[in-house]
Design an enzyme around this catalytic site. Structure first.
Site, mmCIF file in Angstrom:
data_model
loop_
_atom_site.group_PDB
_atom_site.id
_atom_site.type_symbol
_atom_site.label_atom_id
_atom_site.label_comp_id
_atom_site.label_asym_id
_atom_site.label_seq_id
_atom_site.Cartn_x
_atom_site.Cartn_y
_atom_site.Cartn_z
ATOM 1 C CE LYS A 9 -3.492 -2.303 2.358
ATOM 2 N NZ LYS A 9 -4.831 -2.308 3.025
ATOM 3 C CE1 TYR A 49 -9.059 -2.979 0.725
ATOM 4 C CE2 TYR A 49 -8.699 -0.658 -0.634
ATOM 5 C CZ TYR A 49 -8.098 -2.034 0.299
ATOM 6 O OH TYR A 49 -7.212 -1.870 0.814
ATOM 7 C CG ASN A 112 -3.718 -2.306 6.868
ATOM 8 O OD1 ASN A 112 -3.675 -1.543 5.659
ATOM 9 N ND2 ASN A 112 -5.072 -2.875 7.508
ATOM 10 C CG HIS A 115 -5.347 -6.009 -0.462
ATOM 11 N ND1 HIS A 115 -6.295 -6.191 -0.419
ATOM 12 C CD2 HIS A 115 -5.501 -7.130 -1.869
ATOM 13 C CE1 HIS A 115 -7.307 -6.904 -0.345
ATOM 14 N NE2 HIS A 115 -6.521 -7.217 -1.452
ATOM 15 C CD GLU A 126 -8.905 -8.536 -3.573
ATOM 16 O OE1 GLU A 126 -8.097 -8.846 -3.890
ATOM 17 O OE2 GLU A 126 -9.649 -8.009 -2.666
HETATM 18 P P1 IDP Z 1 -8.113 -6.829 5.306
HETATM 19 O O1 IDP Z 1 -7.189 -5.948 4.669
HETATM 20 O O2 IDP Z 1 -7.682 -7.012 6.369
HETATM 21 O O3 IDP Z 1 -9.179 -8.158 4.737
HETATM 22 P P2 IDP Z 1 -10.882 -5.521 5.900
HETATM 23 O O4 IDP Z 1 -11.362 -5.296 6.668
HETATM 24 O O5 IDP Z 1 -11.385 -5.472 4.445
HETATM 25 O O6 IDP Z 1 -8.930 -5.817 6.272
HETATM 26 O O7 IDP Z 1 -10.659 -4.015 5.549
HETATM 27 C C1 IDP Z 1 -9.915 -3.207 4.567
HETATM 28 C C2 IDP Z 1 -9.219 -2.267 4.436
HETATM 29 O O8 IDP Z 1 -9.909 -0.918 5.009
HETATM 30 C C3 IDP Z 1 -8.072 -2.775 5.930
HETATM 31 O O9 IDP Z 1 -6.762 -3.151 5.236
HETATM 32 C C4 IDP Z 1 -7.902 -1.401 6.408
HETATM 33 O O10 IDP Z 1 -6.895 -0.560 5.329
HETATM 34 C C5 IDP Z 1 -9.334 -0.259 6.174
HETATM 35 N N1 IDP Z 1 -9.760 -0.677 7.376
HETATM 36 C C6 IDP Z 1 -9.977 -1.653 7.865
HETATM 37 N N2 IDP Z 1 -11.205 -1.580 8.926
HETATM 38 C C7 IDP Z 1 -10.554 -0.513 9.225
HETATM 39 C C8 IDP Z 1 -11.068 0.897 10.399
HETATM 40 O O11 IDP Z 1 -11.832 0.828 11.179
HETATM 41 N N3 IDP Z 1 -10.642 1.777 9.978
HETATM 42 C C9 IDP Z 1 -9.317 2.094 9.224
HETATM 43 N N4 IDP Z 1 -9.130 1.426 7.891
HETATM 44 C C10 IDP Z 1 -9.944 0.379 8.132
HETATM 45 MG MG MG Z 2 -10.811 -7.708 3.074
#
Ligand code: IDP
Ligand code: MG
Length: 149
Positions: A9, A49, A112, A115, A126
């Site tokens: 990312k 997303y 984080n 992805h 994707e």
């Molecule tokens: P993942 O990336 O572990 O699959 P997802 O729940 O699919 O997690 O969420 C996609 C992305 O959205 C996350 O990697 C993160 O960058 C962002 N995200 C998810 N939950 C939150 C949140 O509560 N606050 C801010 N960003 C979030």
């Molecule tokens: Mg996800």
């Protein structure tokens, strides 16, 4: 063999972690079959997303993922989807298991670093969103006989 979509990312790129993150997957034995740096257009980010469209973090998430270049890749290997998810760790880096990529490099759920597709179905969707078929490279890797029995 299974394929998965992985992306460093914008925070990972800005923090000079591209090499480290790719190295984790390479050293594990996953095979890189597609790789490119790109700036994600807004429409692609919203589509990628799409499952989070109604979440409060959707707007910030799209802003984040389009805020700078990313490095997108397709990795192939045995149980590639689950393996990459295990290696990345939980979405929140502070909750991720020690030694995982997110635990090692991250502090915030909104930054984080990496992805990875969450299922084979998501992976196919994707990969098709980010790569044209001719961008995926078909090649033999001689070391595979030392990686797989
Ligand atoms: P993942 O990336 O572990 O699959 P997802 O729940 O699919 O997690 O969420 C996609 C992305 O959205 C996350 O990697 C993160 O960058 C962002 N995200 C998810 N939950 C939150 C949140 O509560 N606050 C801010 N960003 C979030
Ligand atoms: Mg996800």
């Amino acid at each position: 063999m299974e394929r998965t979509f992985v992306m460093v990312k914008p925070d990972g790129v800005q923090r000079n972690l591209v090499g480290n993150i790719i190295a984790c997957f390479e050293k594990k034995g996953l095979k890189i079959i597609g790789l490119k740096m790109m700036r994600i257009p807004r429409e692609l980010a919203e589509s990628h997303y799409g499952e989070h469209r109604d979440k409060p973090f959707f707007g910030p998430l799209v802003n984040y993922i389009t805020s700078g270049p990313v490095v997108a890749m397709v990795l192939e290997g045995k149980d590639a989807v689950g393996t990459v998810r295990e290696m990345m760790g939980a979405t929140n880096p502070l909750k991720a298991a020690p030694g995982t990529i997110r635990a090692t490099y991250g502090m915030d759920i909104g930054r984080n670093v990496v992805h990875g597709s969450d299922s084979p179905t998501s992976a196919e969707r994707e990969i098709n969103l980010f790569f044209r078929p001719e961008e995926l490279v078909n090649y033999q890797r001689d070391v595979d006989r030392w990686i797989y029995e």
